[in-house]
Design an enzyme around this catalytic site. Structure first.
Site, PDB file in Angstrom:
ATOM      1  N   LYS A  22      89.324  -6.176  39.938  1.00 56.48           N
ATOM      2  CA  LYS A  22      90.712  -6.119  40.457  1.00 56.48           C
ATOM      3  C   LYS A  22      90.868  -7.089  41.624  1.00 56.48           C
ATOM      4  CE  LYS A  22      91.894  -2.768  43.502  1.00 56.48           C
ATOM      5  NZ  LYS A  22      92.471  -3.283  44.764  1.00 56.48           N
ATOM      6  N   ASN A  23      89.899  -7.077  42.547  1.00 52.58           N
ATOM      7  CA  ASN A  23      90.043  -7.855  43.782  1.00 52.58           C
ATOM      8  C   ASN A  23      89.734  -9.334  43.601  1.00 52.58           C
ATOM      9  OD1 ASN A  23      90.940  -5.578  44.965  1.00 52.58           O
ATOM     10  ND2 ASN A  23      89.082  -5.162  46.137  1.00 52.58           N
ATOM     11  N   CYS A 123      98.820   0.835  55.568  1.00 56.00           N
ATOM     12  CA  CYS A 123      98.604   1.683  54.399  1.00 56.00           C
ATOM     13  C   CYS A 123      97.741   2.854  54.853  1.00 56.00           C
ATOM     14  CB  CYS A 123      97.953   0.894  53.275  1.00 56.00           C
ATOM     15  SG  CYS A 123      96.209   0.692  53.502  1.00 56.00           S
ATOM     16  N   ARG A 128      96.011  -2.600  59.022  1.00 58.19           N
ATOM     17  CA  ARG A 128      95.768  -3.781  58.181  1.00 58.19           C
ATOM     18  C   ARG A 128      96.758  -4.912  58.505  1.00 58.19           C
ATOM     19  NH1 ARG A 128      94.564  -1.906  52.167  1.00 58.19           N
ATOM     20  NH2 ARG A 128      93.559  -3.955  52.065  1.00 58.19           N
ATOM     21  N   ASP A 313      84.410  -0.493  50.162  1.00 59.11           N
ATOM     22  CA  ASP A 313      85.071   0.087  48.989  1.00 59.11           C
ATOM     23  C   ASP A 313      84.163   1.027  48.204  1.00 59.11           C
ATOM     24  OD1 ASP A 313      87.081  -2.843  48.138  1.00 59.11           O
ATOM     25  OD2 ASP A 313      87.222  -1.354  49.723  1.00 59.11           O
ATOM     26  N   ARG A 405      95.376   2.463  40.016  1.00 59.18           N
ATOM     27  CA  ARG A 405      95.515   1.151  40.645  1.00 59.18           C
ATOM     28  C   ARG A 405      94.230   0.328  40.499  1.00 59.18           C
ATOM     29  NH1 ARG A 405      98.542   1.245  46.258  1.00 59.18           N
ATOM     30  NH2 ARG A 405      98.221  -0.941  45.775  1.00 59.18           N
TER      31      ARG A 405
HETATM   32  C1  EPZ Z   1      90.252  -6.761  50.758  1.00 60.28           C
HETATM   33  O1  EPZ Z   1      91.309  -6.298  51.576  1.00 60.28           O
HETATM   34  C2  EPZ Z   1      90.215  -5.820  49.565  1.00 60.28           C
HETATM   35  N1  EPZ Z   1      91.481  -5.893  48.832  1.00 60.28           N
HETATM   36  C3  EPZ Z   1      89.976  -4.389  50.046  1.00 60.28           C
HETATM   37  O2  EPZ Z   1      89.891  -3.550  48.905  1.00 60.28           O
HETATM   38  C4  EPZ Z   1      88.642  -4.354  50.804  1.00 60.28           C
HETATM   39  O3  EPZ Z   1      88.427  -3.047  51.293  1.00 60.28           O
HETATM   40  C5  EPZ Z   1      88.684  -5.360  51.963  1.00 60.28           C
HETATM   41  O4  EPZ Z   1      88.995  -6.677  51.450  1.00 60.28           O
HETATM   42  C6  EPZ Z   1      87.364  -5.441  52.706  1.00 60.28           C
HETATM   43  O5  EPZ Z   1      86.334  -5.811  51.811  1.00 60.28           O
HETATM   44  C7  EPZ Z   1      91.680  -6.919  47.979  1.00 60.28           C
HETATM   45  O6  EPZ Z   1      90.845  -7.798  47.820  1.00 60.28           O
HETATM   46  C8  EPZ Z   1      92.986  -6.935  47.222  1.00 60.28           C
HETATM   47  P1  EPZ Z   1      90.217  -7.766  55.124  1.00 60.28           P
HETATM   48  P2  EPZ Z   1      91.813  -7.214  52.822  1.00 60.28           P
HETATM   49  O7  EPZ Z   1      91.250  -8.759  55.451  1.00 60.28           O
HETATM   50  O8  EPZ Z   1      91.695  -8.639  52.460  1.00 60.28           O
HETATM   51  C9  EPZ Z   1      91.419  -6.493  59.525  1.00 60.28           C
HETATM   52  C10 EPZ Z   1      90.447  -1.771  47.515  1.00 60.28           C
HETATM   53  O9  EPZ Z   1      90.226  -0.559  47.600  1.00 60.28           O
HETATM   54  N2  EPZ Z   1      92.354  -7.643  59.486  1.00 60.28           N
HETATM   55  O10 EPZ Z   1      88.815  -8.237  54.796  1.00 60.28           O
HETATM   56  O11 EPZ Z   1      93.123  -6.684  53.266  1.00 60.28           O
HETATM   57  C11 EPZ Z   1      91.790  -5.409  58.546  1.00 60.28           C
HETATM   58  O12 EPZ Z   1      92.729  -4.527  59.107  1.00 60.28           O
HETATM   59  C12 EPZ Z   1      90.885  -2.536  48.742  1.00 60.28           C
HETATM   60  O13 EPZ Z   1      90.313  -2.455  46.463  1.00 60.28           O
HETATM   61  C13 EPZ Z   1      93.068  -7.994  60.642  1.00 60.28           C
HETATM   62  O14 EPZ Z   1      92.949  -7.355  61.685  1.00 60.28           O
HETATM   63  O15 EPZ Z   1      90.698  -6.854  53.908  1.00 60.28           O
HETATM   64  C14 EPZ Z   1      90.458  -4.734  58.302  1.00 60.28           C
HETATM   65  O16 EPZ Z   1      90.218  -3.821  59.351  1.00 60.28           O
HETATM   66  C15 EPZ Z   1      91.052  -1.635  49.958  1.00 60.28           C
HETATM   67  N3  EPZ Z   1      93.907  -9.065  60.602  1.00 60.28           N
HETATM   68  C16 EPZ Z   1      89.457  -5.888  58.396  1.00 60.28           C
HETATM   69  O17 EPZ Z   1      90.127  -6.942  59.092  1.00 60.28           O
HETATM   70  C17 EPZ Z   1      94.066  -9.815  59.460  1.00 60.28           C
HETATM   71  O18 EPZ Z   1      94.834 -10.794  59.473  1.00 60.28           O
HETATM   72  C18 EPZ Z   1      89.012  -6.441  57.051  1.00 60.28           C
HETATM   73  O19 EPZ Z   1      90.175  -6.676  56.295  1.00 60.28           O
HETATM   74  C19 EPZ Z   1      93.330  -9.452  58.306  1.00 60.28           C
HETATM   75  C20 EPZ Z   1      92.482  -8.380  58.342  1.00 60.28           C
END
Ligand code: EPZ
Length: 426
Positions: A22-23, A123, A128, A313, A405
């Protein structure tokens, strides 16, 4: 709303085919916006989130078609052509359904020099924010405005390559930046880039579309921008989170299952704690076999980290295993600030867990007891499925749309290896 009922206690044996990730599919679909030619994605899973991304692409005017896999273990195929793009606005009512919609921002600005994308909002698992995405695009020369909950990005003279250093790893910010840099003028260097296999998969697809990228899978990625990208055919890599989830299912239920169309190296960080818990993980020529025939699992500590560390995850799923293991497991969540919502539901099933800040102390119990429980987010939901598989009696999970999802044909896949699981259509 549909519910899922599980009667626990069965050992699992047989074969589960793993779907495309999915990701990976979500950013790969967004990448079709980078060219006016057809992008074909094979081994694409049929999931609610993937459907939402298709709906969003069509709202811009892209042509999309999806053909489901002919059988149980075959992925589907997307054909995506962003030739007649009438709009570069991603409406709130679409983005709020699926935050990964925000991944269209980079491609839209890079190719059309403008975009208006709703802020995704928080969410269940955390605020996020998207500040890293926006800062990276500004560094590439985009003007970013925030108006009435929308990000308005403009790059009238196109994006220019730059050096971008992320303060911490972000999968989405790395993906938005990678796609934008592919059409920027000149070279972009991305430091502290995410190293997830989904990033590598996206990069390989961009290379197939004509991009010049090096360093994929490392924390330093270099992109040589080009004026245009062309169509391509790309197979989505196997879903490592689905692979890990069903590996944990074998561990929590006992038995021996073979996960096909995937590989052990996609779940590298999960193998040591699984083996410590008494489960064997063996590479086969079809994928990976996971077996636990002996006594009860034993406790094991994990701390979530960006790839190649233990994936956030899989944290909820591993907690379900720890809840039935002998001894106390310390599970630390370092990526998201609120990713323990499965805990109250596991407590309803008789688990013994104390949460202290970012760490959960899980004291394993001999047997969980089936109960009606509530799904809250995608991965928490499947943690309750795993707990239900091992529990005594019936577990009924409400709000299973969360599961739809991210897990394709979940009941079919688990029933095929001996689980008593059925969907109650409401
Ligand atoms: C991706 O989300 C995945 N989603 C998530 O999977 C996964 O948990 C996550 O990466 C971490 O591996 C998809 O790929 C569609 P991040 P993403 O940006 O990109 C903070 C699932 O269940 N952050 O790596 O949103 C953020 O809040 C989902 O399939 C900022 O502060 O994750 C988090 O605490 C859930 N500012 C951390 O960084 C930003 O601009 C990591 O988030 C971006 C992120």
């Amino acid at each position: 709303m549909d519910r899922i009922r599980i009667r626990g206690g069965n050992r699992l044996s047989g074969e589960i085919p793993i779907s495309g990730a999915k990701n990976a599919a979500l950013p790969l679909m967004a990448a079709c916006l980078l060219t006016d030619e057809k992008l074909v994605l094979m081994n694409a899973p049929w999931l609610a989130d993937v459907g939402f991304m298709g709906e969003l692409l069509r709202s811009f005017g892209a042509e999309t078609s999806y053909v489901r896999g002919p059988s149980f273990g075959e992925g589907g195929q997307w054909e995506l052509t962003a030739k007649e793009i009438r709009s570069t606005t991603a409406d709130y009512d679409l983005v709020r359904k699926m935050r990964a919609s925000f991944l269209v921002l980079g491609p839209l600005v890079a190719r059309f020099r403008q975009a208006k994308v709703s802020m995704p909002g928080g969410c269940a698992i955390g605020a996020r924010p998207v500040d890293l995405h926006l800062k990276a695009l500004e560094t590439l020369g985009a003007e970013i405005l925030l108006e009435e909950g929308y990000v308005i990005a403009r790059a009238p003279r196109g994006l220019k390559g730059a050096r971008i250093e992320f303060p911490f790893v972000s999968v989405g910010a790395t993906e938005n930046t990678l796609m934008a840099a592919a059409l920027a003028q000149g070279e972009t260097e991305i430091l502290n880039a995410a190293r997830e296999p989904e990033i590598v998969d996206l990069g390989l697809c961009l290379i197939a579309m004509g991009a010049t990228i090096s360093g994929l899978g490392t924390s330093r990625i270099v992109v040589e921008g080009t004026d245009t990208l062309h169509g391509a055919r790309h197979a989505v890599l196997p879903d490592r989170i689905e692979t890990g989830t069903y590996a944990i299912a074998a561990a929590i239920c006992g038995g021996d299952i073979e996960l096909t169309g995937t590989s052990a190296d996609l779940i590298g960080a999960l193998i040591p704690p699984l083996e410590k818990a008494g489960t064997m993980v063996v590479t086969t020529n079809l994928g990976v076999s996971v077996r636990r025939n002996g006594s009860r699992s034993s406790a094991s500590d994990v701390s979530t980290e960006p790839y190649p560390g233990f994936p956030t995850d899989l944290q909820a799923q591993f907690m379900a295993l720890a809840a039935t293991a002998e001894g106390t497991s310390r599970i630390r969540e370092t990526i998201f600030e609120n990713r323990f919502m499965h805990v109250p539901e596991l407590l309803r099933m008789g688990a013994d867990i104390q949460v202290q800040g970012d760490t959960a102390l899980v004291h394993g119990v001999e047997r969980l007891r089936g109960a009606p429980v509530m799904a809250t987010d995608l991965r928490a939901s499947v943690s309750l499925v795993l707990a239900g598989l091992a529990a005594e009696g019936d577990t009924v999970i409400n709000r299973v749309y969360h599961l739809d999802r991210g897990f394709e044909r979940l009941e079919e896949k688990l029933s095929a290896v001996g689980a008593e699981i059925e969907r109650l259509k409401e």
